[in-house]
Design an enzyme around this catalytic site. Structure first.
Site, mmCIF file in Angstrom:
data_model
loop_
_atom_site.group_PDB
_atom_site.id
_atom_site.type_symbol
_atom_site.label_atom_id
_atom_site.label_comp_id
_atom_site.label_asym_id
_atom_site.label_seq_id
_atom_site.Cartn_x
_atom_site.Cartn_y
_atom_site.Cartn_z
ATOM 1 N N ARG A 63 -1.917 -1.729 5.323
ATOM 2 C CA ARG A 63 -2.118 -0.340 4.919
ATOM 3 C C ARG A 63 -3.446 -0.196 4.191
ATOM 4 O O ARG A 63 -3.930 -1.122 3.559
ATOM 5 C CB ARG A 63 -0.986 0.112 3.992
ATOM 6 N N LYS A 86 5.233 4.117 7.127
ATOM 7 C CA LYS A 86 5.185 4.471 5.713
ATOM 8 C C LYS A 86 4.880 5.950 5.486
ATOM 9 O O LYS A 86 5.271 6.515 4.459
ATOM 10 C CB LYS A 86 4.166 3.593 4.984
ATOM 11 N N HIS A 129 12.883 2.367 -1.572
ATOM 12 C CA HIS A 129 12.128 1.347 -0.841
ATOM 13 C C HIS A 129 12.923 0.056 -0.996
ATOM 14 O O HIS A 129 12.675 -0.746 -1.892
ATOM 15 C CB HIS A 129 10.717 1.210 -1.409
ATOM 16 N N SER A 141 6.460 -5.699 -0.421
ATOM 17 C CA SER A 141 6.236 -6.687 0.630
ATOM 18 C C SER A 141 5.869 -8.030 0.002
ATOM 19 O O SER A 141 5.070 -8.093 -0.934
ATOM 20 C CB SER A 141 5.106 -6.229 1.553
ATOM 21 N N LYS A 199 12.385 -9.182 0.424
ATOM 22 C CA LYS A 199 13.353 -8.112 0.659
ATOM 23 C C LYS A 199 13.995 -8.212 2.040
ATOM 24 O O LYS A 199 15.222 -8.149 2.180
ATOM 25 C CB LYS A 199 12.638 -6.767 0.471
ATOM 26 N N THR A 200 13.157 -8.359 3.061
ATOM 27 C CA THR A 200 13.687 -8.457 4.427
ATOM 28 C C THR A 200 14.421 -9.773 4.629
ATOM 29 O O THR A 200 15.522 -9.820 5.187
ATOM 30 C CB THR A 200 12.544 -8.326 5.450
ATOM 31 N N ASP A 214 14.355 -1.944 4.880
ATOM 32 C CA ASP A 214 13.205 -1.437 4.124
ATOM 33 C C ASP A 214 13.372 -0.060 3.487
ATOM 34 O O ASP A 214 12.824 0.180 2.427
ATOM 35 C CB ASP A 214 11.984 -1.403 5.035
ATOM 36 N N ARG A 238 3.084 -9.414 11.245
ATOM 37 C CA ARG A 238 4.311 -8.621 11.251
ATOM 38 C C ARG A 238 5.016 -8.712 12.592
ATOM 39 O O ARG A 238 4.393 -8.954 13.623
ATOM 40 C CB ARG A 238 3.986 -7.152 10.984
#
Length: 537
Positions: free
Chosen positions: A55, A197, A217, A236, A240-241, A255, A320
């Protein structure tokens, strides 16, 4: 119908072909024919995103219109863009797209249709249309009939490079959110995370105001036997994932979620996982999801064998993979679950100070929710090459348009209503700071998460750390007790004490600067740098 929908978002006569809601197979074929990417040995589409491999926060703006002017928390994150400037960029984007072949995707944000919003995504690249199709909720035939007109339009023109001197942008790329016109414009960047996003940011504005739903989030999963769910907050790189993809639990989403009155629901229909250094051993669920219909971004692929090298960061650390949620074997396909009985804050502490697991009360949870302390890891944003300590409000500051106190107050009320237990888990460094200590091992972190989820973490003695102002469990089954108290892992105890006080002061300074109106009881629940450390008690 499609021509009316395109007209509604400003697109006139289109001179190229228009492909609407194409299947993954067709979109992959189109992407390969246009040299957008290649297939890996498992059939995933591998693409490179060029200059932008993450991003670009400096290129994101919200159009300052009368209906949102007094609602948006303006600042360095939510930067205003003029209506006149928006009109000029919009004209350039429409002129550009009208001359090209277009891929249209009808999609929904919100697995619980009571609160969902419809999005028409218009792309010049087949690979980005595939991304949108796989990441968002895919409407049924009946929902397509009721789709027109869309709630929001997303126009994606990565090949359009803007002159900042002409358009008032920060660079050749721009991401513009216009709530009055119900539009998102993305130009100059091939990084598909901007699509995801931007839509998340729209939902984060609409849900609290229009639906009394807390946007988060977060990832979420549930116990398939009891139906009890858990929410994982984290930026990130914090896990989390990875940690929510638990083979013993059912994945709701990885997410973005909403916490409604009696439930949580996924905003998406897919996952967007970091792929760097994953393997079939460490993250089997994600690894096995990388197959035909998935998109690999910036993963290095051998040109002959087509074997991806997930350990190669030559392009970026922020590699990713995107895939629909049903590529995870134990996914909750409906994307919904009961209200969470456990909330986990994931932080990556590059100072090596925070305990690997600690418990928070409601005020402490609200404080850490507002603080959002972590370290940005390499590659997540442009220019980040090593862990960089940061405070990201709500563990998602770049995507939250409203006042943080509004979200935090809603969070506290929802927790109190259902008696949610909250834990802070540090997936960062132990035994010293980055460069001296080592990263917390994933196996131990998984055991601590499991103990938090199944309640066994409550069946032990807790010791209060007065400086960090958290309660630290002294035993977690299978975890070296030496690791649970971070001071014990440092060779130089005095250095740990100084670092702990320094980090505590960072929390205090951040809260004082950002939240002068924070409630006294919430502020008191944060760290206290002047408190006497346990070692000196």
């Amino acid at each position: 119908m499609i021509h009316d929908e395109l007209k509604a978002c400003g697109l006139g006569e289109c001179h190229g072909s228009i492909l609407v809601d194409a299947s993954p197979a067709v979109l992959v074929e189109k992407a390969l024919a246009s040299n957008e990417g290649s297939l890996t040995e498992t059939g995933a589409l591998a693409v490179k995103t060029g200059r932008y491999t993450g991003r670009s926060p400096q290129d994101r703006f919200i159009v300052d219109t009368p209906d949102v002017h007094d609602q948006i928390a303006w600042g360095s994150v939510n930067k205003p863009f003029s209506q006149e400037g928006y009109a000029k960029v919009k004209e350039a984007v429409c002129d550009y797209l009208e001359a090209r072949d277009l891929y249209i995707v009808h999609a929904i944000a919100g697995a619980d249709r009571r609160w969902g919003r419809t999005f028409l995504v218009v792309c010049e690249r087949a690979s980005q249309a595939l991304f949108a199709r796989q990441l968002l909720v895919r409407p049924s035939r009946r929902q397509l009939v009721d789709f027109d007109p869309q709630d929001f339009s997303v126009l994606v023109a990565p090949g359009l490079k803007l002159d900042p001197a002409v358009y008032g942008t920060h660079s050749e790329a721009v991401v513009l959110l216009n709530f009055q016109e119900h539009e998102i414009l993305i130009a100059g960047t091939k990084y598909s995370g901007e699509i995801k996003k931007s839509i998340f940011s729209v939902m984060n504005y609409l849900m609290p105001i229009e639906e009394n739903v807390l946007p988060m989030h977060s990832s979420a999963n549930m116990d398939p036997r009891t139906g009890e769910s858990a929410v994982f907050f984290g930026l990130s790189g914090t896990g989390k994932t990875t940690l929510s993809a638990d083979p013993q639990r059912t994945l709701i989403g990885d997410d973005e979620h909403g916490w409604a009155e009696n439930s949580i629901f996924n905003f998406e229909g897919g996952c967007y996982a970091k792929a760097i250094r994953i393997s079939a051993v460490t993250e089997p669920e994600i690894f096995n999801a990388i197959r035909f219909g998935s998109i690999c971004e910036n993963v290095v692929v051998d040109p002959v064998s087509r074997r991806p090298d997930y350990y190669d960061d030559a392009i970026t650390e922020n590699t990713r993979v995107a895939y629909p949620i049903d590529f995870i074997d134990n996914a909750q396909i409906m994307g919904q679950g009961r209200y969470p009985n456990v909330v986990i804050f994931l932080t990556c502490d590059s100072f090596g100070v925070l305990p690997p697991i600690s418990r928070l009360d409601t005020n402490g949870a609200m404080y850490h929710f507002l603080s959002g302390f972590t370290s940005k890891v390499a590659g997540t944003e442009r220019g980040v090459t090593e862990p960089t300590p940061t405070f990201s409000t709500l563990f998602g500051e770049p995507f939250m348009p409203l006042s943080p106190l509004l979200y935090a107050d809603m969070f506290g009320r929802k927790m109190d209503r259902v008696g949610t237990r909250v834990y802070l888990i540090n997936t960062g460094w132990t035994g010293g700071p980055y460069g001296t200590g080592k990263r917390m091992d994933l196996a131990s972190t998984r055991l601590m998460v499991s103990a938090a989820l199944n309640g066994s973490a409550e069946n032990t003695q807790y010791v209060h750390d007065p400086v960090l102002n958290v309660d630290v469990p002294q035993h977690i089954e299978g975890v070296d007790e030496h690791v649970l108290n971070p001071r014990d892992t440092w060779a130089d105890k005095g250095a740990y004490d100084r670092s702990a006080r320094s980090l505590a002061q960072m929390f205090v300074d951040n809260a004082a600067e950002k939240y002068p109106d924070m409630a006294d009881e919430v502020r008191a629940a944060g760290p206290h740098p002047d408190a006497q450390p346990p070692s000196a008690a």
